[in-house]
Structure formats: structure tokens, C-alpha cells
Scaffold this motif. Structure first.
Motif, PDB file in Angstrom:
ATOM      1  N   ILE A  88       1.292  -1.030   0.072  1.00  0.00           N
ATOM      2  CA  ILE A  88      -0.125   0.124   0.153  1.00  0.00           C
ATOM      3  C   ILE A  88       0.522   1.507   0.159  1.00  0.00           C
ATOM      4  O   ILE A  88       0.181   2.915  -0.329  1.00  0.00           O
ATOM      5  CB  ILE A  88      -1.426   0.123   1.078  1.00  0.00           C
ATOM      6  N   LEU A 109       1.195   3.087  -2.990  1.00  0.00           N
ATOM      7  CA  LEU A 109       0.407   4.173  -4.131  1.00  0.00           C
ATOM      8  C   LEU A 109       0.505   5.407  -2.753  1.00  0.00           C
ATOM      9  O   LEU A 109      -0.067   6.388  -4.398  1.00  0.00           O
ATOM     10  CB  LEU A 109      -1.531   3.757  -2.972  1.00  0.00           C
ATOM     11  N   ILE A 145      -5.969  -4.988  -2.509  1.00  0.00           N
ATOM     12  CA  ILE A 145      -4.773  -4.271  -3.550  1.00  0.00           C
ATOM     13  C   ILE A 145      -5.137  -4.728  -4.765  1.00  0.00           C
ATOM     14  O   ILE A 145      -4.639  -6.138  -4.797  1.00  0.00           O
ATOM     15  CB  ILE A 145      -3.464  -3.594  -3.050  1.00  0.00           C
ATOM     16  N   ARG A 183      -6.784   0.872  -4.948  1.00  0.00           N
ATOM     17  CA  ARG A 183      -7.269   0.700  -4.092  1.00  0.00           C
ATOM     18  C   ARG A 183      -8.141  -0.546  -4.207  1.00  0.00           C
ATOM     19  O   ARG A 183      -8.969  -0.114  -5.039  1.00  0.00           O
ATOM     20  CB  ARG A 183      -7.354   1.593  -3.111  1.00  0.00           C
ATOM     21  N   ASP A 229      -4.382 -10.107  -7.420  1.00  0.00           N
ATOM     22  CA  ASP A 229      -5.117  -8.564  -5.825  1.00  0.00           C
ATOM     23  C   ASP A 229      -4.900  -9.622  -4.867  1.00  0.00           C
ATOM     24  O   ASP A 229      -4.652 -10.826  -4.393  1.00  0.00           O
ATOM     25  CB  ASP A 229      -6.486  -9.193  -6.281  1.00  0.00           C
ATOM     26  N   ARG A 279      -4.856  -6.803   1.775  1.00  0.00           N
ATOM     27  CA  ARG A 279      -4.520  -5.223   2.631  1.00  0.00           C
ATOM     28  C   ARG A 279      -4.582  -4.919   3.573  1.00  0.00           C
ATOM     29  O   ARG A 279      -5.596  -6.035   4.548  1.00  0.00           O
ATOM     30  CB  ARG A 279      -5.408  -4.032   1.817  1.00  0.00           C
TER      31      ARG A 279
END
Length: 211
Positions: free
Chosen positions: A4, A7, A148, A185, A207, A210
Motif C-alpha cells: 500500500i 500508492l 489492493i 485500492r 489482487d 490489504r
């Protein structure tokens, strides 16, 4: 690093040249070979869960009646998929997804657990009746689990990836480009456009859970 963190507080991040081109080309060669097995999917989102999108607040209206939507059959090959009991199973004898994943982990020094929920190849063919502004059914890849998403474009083609807000306003379009990756996301509504000029549009979708 946690995935994450890539991002950088964005919902959607486009990264060009994520993988070496020879790695992408080899994967594309495998994914378009005569003996590579694909399965036919008539629709993007199974009709039985359309109502779930509204009930769970993913959308504010019935997006499946939007005039811009043109769903069309596609072909999928699963490398990994989540099954009953949240167990993830390897579904493919081909290791191209593992090669890309291993490179990605090392390049970004991913130290947090990288738990794959799903990984598949998508191949779509020309849709002569489509326009550049048509898209398949808007969706999220996994309803139940925060995740994610990562789309790896295996060839240059038309058929943008569309990203939407909950009212189905377009917030970003990403053109498929060989070696390009878009990370986002998982709760972000998205959809694939259709190749009109290109013979095929080939992507690999990951995929990740998260944390």
C-alpha cells in the motif's frame, strides 16, 4: 515496505516499465500461445450479485443499466484463486505469474506479508460495435476482503481501463501499454474498455490482501 506504500496515499497509481520488457514479452508469448488454456466468461459480474453492489454501498445506483456499458465475453485463465475457507489455491501449471510476482517483490523490497487473493490472465478480442467510451460492467474484484489491485498490461492496445467514483463518474482512464502497471485500492470501481483497432487486449490481474 508494504504494497500500500507504493500508492503514496493515492487511490490509483500508474507505473511504466515496472518489469523488464523481455520478461513481459515472454509472458505475453506464453499467454497467447495455441496451447495456453482460457475459459470463456459471458459476463464480468455475475447477475446474482448486482444488488450486492448497492446494498454494500459500492455504488449509489444501478450501474449495470448505464448507457455507456457494453459488456462482452472475455477469456480468463486463473493462476491463483481464493476458495472456501479463505484458502488460496494455485490453479495453473504455468509459472509466469510467479516470475512477475517475484520480480515485483524484490524491486520494491516488499517486506510485509504479500498475500495473494487472486491472480488471472484476461484476454479480450476486438469488439467492432464498441466505441472508445464503452466499457464492460463496472466492478470491484473482491467484495468481501479489503485488497489492493494491480493490472499488468502485456501488450499495446486500445481499450482503456476506466476507474469510477460511486456515482459512476470517470475519475481516471489508463491506456494499455506494454509493461505498464496500474495499482489501485481494491474498493475503487473499475472496468475494462474494448479493443477496437487492436486484435487483442491482454492483461494479468493481481489482487493482494490489504493489511
Amino acid at each position: 515496505m508494504n504494497i500500500i506504500d507504493i500508492l503514496e496515499n493515492d487511490k490509483i497509481k500508474v507505473i511504466d516499465d515496472m518489469f523488464p520488457i523481455d520478461m513481459i514479452d515472454e509472458a505475453f508469448k506464453v499467454m497467447t500461445a495455441r496451447d495456453f488454456p482460457y475459459f470463456y466468461y459471458a459476463d464480468t459480474v455475475h447477475p446474482t450479485i448486482h444488488k450486492d453492489y448497492i446494498d454494500q454501498g459500492i455504488v449509489t445506483k444501478d450501474v449495470f443499466k448505464d448507457d455507456r456499458m457494453l459488456d462482452y465475453p472475455m477469456f480468463n485463465h486463473y493462476f491463483y484463486n481464493i476458495s472456501e475457507g479463505d484458502k488460496v489455491e494455485k490453479k495453473s501449471e504455468f509459472n509466469i505469474a510467479d516470475i512477475l510476482l517475484d520480480y515485483f517483490i524484490k524491486k520494491y523490497n516488499i517486506s510485509m506479508p504479500l498475500f495473494i487473493l487472486k491472480c488471472k490472465a484476461n484476454l479480450t478480442t476486438q469488439v467492432s460495435k464498441a466505441t472508445k467510451d464503452n466499457f464492460s460492467e463496472p466492478h470491484v474484484d473482491i467484495l468481501e476482503t479489503p485488497h489492493i489491485g494491480m493490472i499488468c498490461y502485456m501488450n499495446d492496445s486500445d481499450g482503456d481501463t476506466f476507474f469510477f467514483d460511486k456515482d459512476l463518474n470517470i475519475i481516471k482512464r489508463v491506456q494499455p501499454k506494454r509493461g505498464r502497471v496500474v495499482i489501485f485500492r481494491g474498493e475503487t470501481l473499475h472496468s475494462a474498455g474494448h479493443p477496437i483497432k487492436s486484435e487483442q487486449r491482454v492483461v494479468m490481474n493481481f489482487d493482494f490482501k490489504r493489511w
